[in-house]
Motif scaffolding. Sequence first.
Motif, PDB file in Angstrom:
ATOM      1  N   ILE A  49      -0.236  10.099   4.332  1.00 45.04           N
ATOM      2  CA  ILE A  49      -1.516   9.404   4.137  1.00 45.04           C
ATOM      3  C   ILE A  49      -1.425   7.973   4.632  1.00 45.04           C
ATOM      4  O   ILE A  49      -2.341   7.459   5.283  1.00 45.04           O
ATOM      5  N   TRP A  50      -0.311   7.305   4.347  1.00 44.96           N
ATOM      6  CA  TRP A  50      -0.102   5.918   4.770  1.00 44.96           C
ATOM      7  C   TRP A  50      -0.118   5.803   6.293  1.00 44.96           C
ATOM      8  O   TRP A  50      -0.799   4.940   6.851  1.00 44.96           O
ATOM      9  N   PHE A 103       1.320   9.886  -5.246  1.00 42.17           N
ATOM     10  CA  PHE A 103       1.602  11.167  -4.603  1.00 42.17           C
ATOM     11  C   PHE A 103       3.102  11.368  -4.421  1.00 42.17           C
ATOM     12  O   PHE A 103       3.894  10.469  -4.660  1.00 42.17           O
ATOM     13  N   ALA A 160       2.581  10.800   0.458  1.00 39.71           N
ATOM     14  CA  ALA A 160       2.311   9.363   0.503  1.00 39.71           C
ATOM     15  C   ALA A 160       2.575   8.795   1.892  1.00 39.71           C
ATOM     16  O   ALA A 160       1.767   8.017   2.417  1.00 39.71           O
ATOM     17  N   SER A 188       0.830  -1.203   0.000  1.00 39.83           N
ATOM     18  CA  SER A 188       0.000   0.000   0.000  1.00 39.83           C
ATOM     19  C   SER A 188       0.866   1.256   0.000  1.00 39.83           C
ATOM     20  O   SER A 188       0.521   2.245  -0.653  1.00 39.83           O
ATOM     21  N   TRP A 202       0.739   4.211  -2.750  1.00 42.92           N
ATOM     22  CA  TRP A 202       0.608   5.642  -2.466  1.00 42.92           C
ATOM     23  C   TRP A 202       1.768   6.416  -3.078  1.00 42.92           C
ATOM     24  O   TRP A 202       1.576   7.547  -3.545  1.00 42.92           O
TER      25      TRP A 202
END
Length: 58
Positions: A37-38, A29, A34, A21, A25
């Motif tokens: 958000i992660w 981005f 990234a 994941s 991301w």
Amino acid sequence: MASSLPKRPWRLLAYGMAVASLIGWLSLFTLSAAIFIWLALLMLLTGLVPFISLIWRK
């Protein structure tokens, strides 16, 4: 459940999905966005995991 599931394969699968994941991301981005958000999603999901049993209670 009478016995618990083995931890090692599921833990490795979870780590692999988390890394996948993050790579996803990163492809969408910039590096800082990234990672932010992660980490935010990991914190959100970790906080919501205890409440899953309340939702799925029969």
